[in-house]
Design a protein around this motif. Structure first.
Motif, PDB file in Angstrom:
ATOM      1  N   ILE A   4     -75.115  26.400 -16.318  1.00 27.66           N
ATOM      2  CA  ILE A   4     -74.571  27.261 -17.362  1.00 27.66           C
ATOM      3  C   ILE A   4     -74.235  28.626 -16.776  1.00 27.66           C
ATOM      4  O   ILE A   4     -74.811  29.067 -15.784  1.00 27.66           O
ATOM      5  CB  ILE A   4     -75.535  27.436 -18.555  1.00 27.66           C
ATOM      6  CG1 ILE A   4     -76.828  28.140 -18.141  1.00 27.66           C
ATOM      7  CG2 ILE A   4     -75.805  26.113 -19.240  1.00 27.66           C
ATOM      8  CD1 ILE A   4     -77.686  28.590 -19.321  1.00 27.66           C
ATOM      9  N   SER A   5     -73.287  29.256 -17.417  1.00 23.84           N
ATOM     10  CA  SER A   5     -72.889  30.620 -17.094  1.00 23.84           C
ATOM     11  C   SER A   5     -72.913  31.383 -18.416  1.00 23.84           C
ATOM     12  O   SER A   5     -72.230  31.008 -19.370  1.00 23.84           O
ATOM     13  CB  SER A   5     -71.482  30.615 -16.497  1.00 23.84           C
ATOM     14  OG  SER A   5     -71.040  31.926 -16.276  1.00 23.84           O
ATOM     15  N   VAL A   6     -73.730  32.423 -18.475  1.00 23.77           N
ATOM     16  CA  VAL A   6     -73.891  33.153 -19.725  1.00 23.77           C
ATOM     17  C   VAL A   6     -74.097  34.636 -19.426  1.00 23.77           C
ATOM     18  O   VAL A   6     -74.682  34.988 -18.405  1.00 23.77           O
ATOM     19  CB  VAL A   6     -75.074  32.575 -20.551  1.00 23.77           C
ATOM     20  CG1 VAL A   6     -76.389  32.709 -19.821  1.00 23.77           C
ATOM     21  CG2 VAL A   6     -75.156  33.190 -21.925  1.00 23.77           C
ATOM     22  N   GLU A  16     -79.131  26.641 -13.448  1.00 18.21           N
ATOM     23  CA  GLU A  16     -79.281  25.220 -13.723  1.00 18.21           C
ATOM     24  C   GLU A  16     -80.402  25.093 -14.747  1.00 18.21           C
ATOM     25  O   GLU A  16     -81.500  25.624 -14.527  1.00 18.21           O
ATOM     26  CB  GLU A  16     -79.667  24.458 -12.446  1.00 18.21           C
ATOM     27  CG  GLU A  16     -78.617  24.483 -11.362  1.00 18.21           C
ATOM     28  CD  GLU A  16     -77.524  23.451 -11.595  1.00 18.21           C
ATOM     29  OE1 GLU A  16     -77.785  22.419 -12.242  1.00 18.21           O
ATOM     30  OE2 GLU A  16     -76.406  23.692 -11.125  1.00 18.21           O
ATOM     31  N   VAL A  17     -80.125  24.433 -15.872  1.00 21.82           N
ATOM     32  CA  VAL A  17     -81.138  24.282 -16.915  1.00 21.82           C
ATOM     33  C   VAL A  17     -81.197  22.833 -17.373  1.00 21.82           C
ATOM     34  O   VAL A  17     -80.221  22.085 -17.256  1.00 21.82           O
ATOM     35  CB  VAL A  17     -80.854  25.194 -18.133  1.00 21.82           C
ATOM     36  CG1 VAL A  17     -80.880  26.658 -17.745  1.00 21.82           C
ATOM     37  CG2 VAL A  17     -79.539  24.835 -18.801  1.00 21.82           C
ATOM     38  N   GLU A  18     -82.340  22.460 -17.895  1.00 23.08           N
ATOM     39  CA  GLU A  18     -82.443  21.158 -18.538  1.00 23.08           C
ATOM     40  C   GLU A  18     -81.648  21.207 -19.832  1.00 23.08           C
ATOM     41  O   GLU A  18     -81.704  22.216 -20.554  1.00 23.08           O
ATOM     42  CB  GLU A  18     -83.897  20.817 -18.842  1.00 23.08           C
ATOM     43  CG  GLU A  18     -84.718  20.506 -17.612  1.00 23.08           C
ATOM     44  CD  GLU A  18     -86.092  19.979 -17.985  1.00 23.08           C
ATOM     45  OE1 GLU A  18     -86.195  19.187 -18.956  1.00 23.08           O
ATOM     46  OE2 GLU A  18     -87.048  20.362 -17.309  1.00 23.08           O
ATOM     47  N   PRO A  19     -80.915  20.167 -20.162  1.00 29.59           N
ATOM     48  CA  PRO A  19     -80.091  20.179 -21.374  1.00 29.59           C
ATOM     49  C   PRO A  19     -80.894  20.413 -22.651  1.00 29.59           C
ATOM     50  O   PRO A  19     -80.360  20.891 -23.639  1.00 29.59           O
ATOM     51  CB  PRO A  19     -79.445  18.794 -21.385  1.00 29.59           C
ATOM     52  CG  PRO A  19     -79.432  18.383 -19.959  1.00 29.59           C
ATOM     53  CD  PRO A  19     -80.673  18.974 -19.353  1.00 29.59           C
ATOM     54  N   VAL A  65     -77.714  25.419 -23.206  1.00 29.39           N
ATOM     55  CA  VAL A  65     -76.397  24.907 -22.818  1.00 29.39           C
ATOM     56  C   VAL A  65     -75.333  25.236 -23.860  1.00 29.39           C
ATOM     57  O   VAL A  65     -74.150  25.316 -23.538  1.00 29.39           O
ATOM     58  CB  VAL A  65     -76.419  23.391 -22.512  1.00 29.39           C
ATOM     59  CG1 VAL A  65     -77.286  23.101 -21.296  1.00 29.39           C
ATOM     60  CG2 VAL A  65     -76.850  22.584 -23.713  1.00 29.39           C
ATOM     61  N   GLN A  66     -75.744  25.469 -25.107  1.00 27.36           N
ATOM     62  CA  GLN A  66     -74.782  25.843 -26.141  1.00 27.36           C
ATOM     63  C   GLN A  66     -74.284  27.273 -25.954  1.00 27.36           C
ATOM     64  O   GLN A  66     -73.250  27.636 -26.501  1.00 27.36           O
ATOM     65  CB  GLN A  66     -75.406  25.679 -27.533  1.00 27.36           C
ATOM     66  CG  GLN A  66     -75.625  24.225 -27.912  1.00 27.36           C
ATOM     67  CD  GLN A  66     -76.347  24.100 -29.239  1.00 27.36           C
ATOM     68  OE1 GLN A  66     -77.533  24.353 -29.335  1.00 27.36           O
ATOM     69  NE2 GLN A  66     -75.598  23.717 -30.259  1.00 27.36           N
ATOM     70  N   ALA A  67     -75.010  28.057 -25.192  1.00 26.73           N
ATOM     71  CA  ALA A  67     -74.591  29.439 -24.909  1.00 26.73           C
ATOM     72  C   ALA A  67     -73.699  29.508 -23.677  1.00 26.73           C
ATOM     73  O   ALA A  67     -73.214  30.593 -23.330  1.00 26.73           O
ATOM     74  CB  ALA A  67     -75.820  30.325 -24.719  1.00 26.73           C
TER      75      ALA A  67
END
Length: 158
Positions: A4-6, A16-19, A65-67
């Protein structure tokens, strides 16, 4: 893992994140932004309210991940150069907190209200904050703080 990129409080992050990672846990555990508390993990209390793309959301009900690609503002990102916003000052001056646990969420939800309605009455403030729970104050000083911030903002723009 999902990349993700936020942007959070003006700073860009790539991770890198867990979904399944909740935004509140990403903010607190990964970024160290502990000003956003975990209140209930059920979206009932509103303590974890932040802004996502300019709209207040309960970060315990949003996945990190929504962000992705978005911008998040936390209560920690409001003050500029150590200067509180009129809303933050009003919460302090009106004694709109006791334990302070709900305060970040109340402030973020109140920002959303004042952006949409810069001159609310007390009933409109109560309605706007009904998704945020305070277990200490009885809400009266919180309502006063939001009304005081609205009045201060009017004085600045008048």
């Amino acid at each position: 893992m999902t990349r993700i990129s936020v942007k959070v409080d003006g700073t860009a992050y790539e991770d890198e994140v867990e979904p399944r990672l909740l935004l509140v846990h990403y903010l607190r555990d990964r970024l160290g932004l502990t000003g956003t508390p975990v209140g209930c993990d059920t979206s009932s209390c509103g303590a974890c309210t932040v802004e996502l793309e300019g709209t207040s959301v309960k970060s315990c009900s949003v996945l990190a991940v929504q962000a992705d690609g978005g911008e998040v503002t936390t209560v920690q990102g409001l003050a500029r150069d150590g200067e509180w916003t009129p809303l933050q000052r009003a919460f302090h001056e009106q004694h709109a907190l006791q334990c302070g646990y709900c305060t970040p969420g109340m402030i973020m939800a109140a920002r959303d209200l004042l952006r949409e309605n810069p001159d609310p009455d007390a009933d409109e403030v109560r309605e706007a904050l009904e998704g945020n729970m305070c277990r200490c104050t009885g809400y009266q000083n919180i309502v006063r703080a939001v009304l005081a911030a609205a009045a201060a903002s009017e004085e600045v723009t008048a």
